[in-house]
Design an enzyme around this catalytic site. Structure first.
Site, PDB file in Angstrom:
ATOM      1  N   GLN A 185       0.830  -1.207   0.000  1.00  0.00           N
ATOM      2  CA  GLN A 185       0.000   0.000   0.000  1.00  0.00           C
ATOM      3  C   GLN A 185       0.864   1.256   0.000  1.00  0.00           C
ATOM      4  OE1 GLN A 185      -3.360  -0.250  -0.208  1.00  0.00           O
ATOM      5  NE2 GLN A 185      -3.551   1.969  -0.404  1.00  0.00           N
TER       6      GLN A 185
ATOM      7  N   ALA B  87      -5.567   5.107  -0.495  1.00  0.00           N
ATOM      8  CA  ALA B  87      -5.328   5.251   0.944  1.00  0.00           C
ATOM      9  C   ALA B  87      -3.842   5.263   1.262  1.00  0.00           C
ATOM     10  CB  ALA B  87      -6.002   4.108   1.682  1.00  0.00           C
TER      11      ALA B  87
ATOM     12  N   SER C   2      -5.742   1.738   4.769  1.00  0.00           N
ATOM     13  CA  SER C   2      -6.488   1.024   3.727  1.00  0.00           C
ATOM     14  C   SER C   2      -7.221  -0.186   4.293  1.00  0.00           C
ATOM     15  CB  SER C   2      -5.537   0.551   2.628  1.00  0.00           C
ATOM     16  OG  SER C   2      -6.238  -0.283   1.718  1.00  0.00           O
TER      17      SER C   2
ATOM     18  N   HIS D 247      -7.895  -2.612   2.601  1.00  0.00           N
ATOM     19  CA  HIS D 247      -7.311  -3.792   1.953  1.00  0.00           C
ATOM     20  C   HIS D 247      -6.313  -4.492   2.872  1.00  0.00           C
ATOM     21  CE1 HIS D 247      -9.149  -3.581  -2.054  1.00  0.00           C
ATOM     22  NE2 HIS D 247      -9.148  -2.262  -1.871  1.00  0.00           N
TER      23      HIS D 247
ATOM     24  N   ASP E 124     -11.754  -5.385  -4.465  1.00  0.00           N
ATOM     25  CA  ASP E 124     -12.164  -4.544  -5.582  1.00  0.00           C
ATOM     26  C   ASP E 124     -12.702  -5.458  -6.673  1.00  0.00           C
ATOM     27  OD1 ASP E 124     -11.328  -2.279  -4.257  1.00  0.00           O
ATOM     28  OD2 ASP E 124      -9.326  -2.312  -5.160  1.00  0.00           O
TER      29      ASP E 124
ATOM     30  N   GLU F 125     -16.576   4.825  -4.858  1.00  0.00           N
ATOM     31  CA  GLU F 125     -15.924   3.614  -5.370  1.00  0.00           C
ATOM     32  C   GLU F 125     -16.935   2.472  -5.433  1.00  0.00           C
ATOM     33  OE1 GLU F 125     -12.330   2.485  -3.385  1.00  0.00           O
ATOM     34  OE2 GLU F 125     -11.314   4.375  -3.817  1.00  0.00           O
TER      35      GLU F 125
ATOM     36  N   TRP G  96     -16.800  -0.150  -6.872  1.00  0.00           N
ATOM     37  CA  TRP G  96     -16.130  -1.446  -7.024  1.00  0.00           C
ATOM     38  C   TRP G  96     -15.585  -2.016  -5.720  1.00  0.00           C
ATOM     39  CZ3 TRP G  96     -14.107   3.267  -8.809  1.00  0.00           C
ATOM     40  CH2 TRP G  96     -13.006   3.746  -8.110  1.00  0.00           C
ATOM     41  N   HIS G  97     -15.490  -1.171  -4.695  1.00  0.00           N
ATOM     42  CA  HIS G  97     -14.833  -1.599  -3.451  1.00  0.00           C
ATOM     43  C   HIS G  97     -15.875  -2.112  -2.456  1.00  0.00           C
ATOM     44  CE1 HIS G  97     -11.732  -1.053  -0.131  1.00  0.00           C
ATOM     45  NE2 HIS G  97     -12.861  -1.076   0.555  1.00  0.00           N
TER      46      HIS G  97
END
Ligand SMILES: [Zn+2]
Length: 270
Positions: A150, A172, A177, A179, A186, A235, A237-238
């Site tokens: 990241q 981020a 993040s 993630h 995503d 977003e 997609w997230h």
């Protein structure tokens, strides 16, 4: 004076004295009878006067606790699937989630970050199956990202967007993040060239995802029009795993996760 008269007079005087004594004693007798009631009345009086006093004390002790709870002690632990991660709630650089596995779903070719926490991976498989049954082919693109990854990604985005501020609207900083939790993925589709773009939200796949993700335990974490609260651009997609119960509650509330938890950063998006 005859003796009989003297005796009667004495009795009358005694009676008068007794009557006078009784009349004088009456308030005390009454006090004894009414006393307990008036005392209980007095007991009530201090209570209301204590009441506000007592009321203030809990207010003073509970007040700050009640307002701090959502922001501090009530927030889920970093290992909890409900963990809040954003620009003001960071993960330690050495944090790595437990039970990372690769979900058995369709990935965009070349995707490098394919892992998720096991419970999120299982739910993602069900989500993709659900989409398939509804006639949509979803593609996974990016799941768990290490802190170091990241960090590199953010530095690349700073170069791409020209400033930290702009880059931070789309990407981020390390530690901030979702993630890194292993609970986010995503998702994209062929209709948007397997890219991560806002148009995905207008595609049938994106619309299906927004309307159904919660049934599988996911939420669209960065909704449209809530950039000032989440700190990130829209977003579609997230998706973020919260478990079916919590995801459904958040979805039904129509709130962002920050609002749902009562932790709105206010002006802290800079
Ligand atoms: Zn993402």
């Amino acid at each position: 004076m005859p003796r009989v008269l003297k005796f009667r007079l004495l009795i009358i005087i005694v009676c008068i004295v007794v009557i006078i004594l009784c009349i004088n004693a009456l308030p005390y007798i009454q006090a004894d009878i009414i006393g307990p009631e008036s005392r209980s009345g007095e007991d009530v009086k201090p209570s209301p006067s204590n009441g506000p006093g007592n009321g203030k004390e809990p207010d003073e002790t509970q007040g700050p606790v009640a307002t701090q709870k959502p922001e501090e002690s009530k927030l889920p632990d970093i290992n909890d699937i409900a963990v809040l991660v954003n620009k003001t709630h960071e993960l330690p650089s050495d944090f790595e989630p437990m039970n990372l596995v690769q979900p058995d779903v369709r990935f965009v070719s070349g995707a490098v970050n394919r892992l998720m926490r096991e419970e999120a991976a299982d739910a993602l498989e069900q989500l993709f199956t659900g989409a398939e049954e509804a006639g949509f082919r979803l593609y996974a693109l990016s799941g768990y990202r290490k802190y170091s990854y990241q960090k590199q990604l953010f530095e690349l985005n700073v170069e791409r967007y020209g400033s930290i501020e702009v880059a931070n609207m789309y990407s981020a900083k390390p530690g901030q993040s979702e993630h890194q939790t292993g609970l986010a993925m995503d998702i994209t589709s062929e209709s948007v060239d397997f890219d991560l773009v806002e148009e995905f939200g207008d595609m049938p796949e994106g619309k299906w995802l927004a309307a159904n993700a919660h049934k599988y335990g996911f939420i669209i974490r960065f909704p449209k029009g809530k950039e000032h609260i989440t700190g990130y651009a829209y977003e579609p997609w997230h998706v973020r795993f919260l478990g079916v119960d919590l995801a459904t509650k958040v979805y039904n509330s129509g709130l962002t996760y920050e609002e749902y938890l009562g932790v709105v950063p206010g002006t802290g998006n800079d």
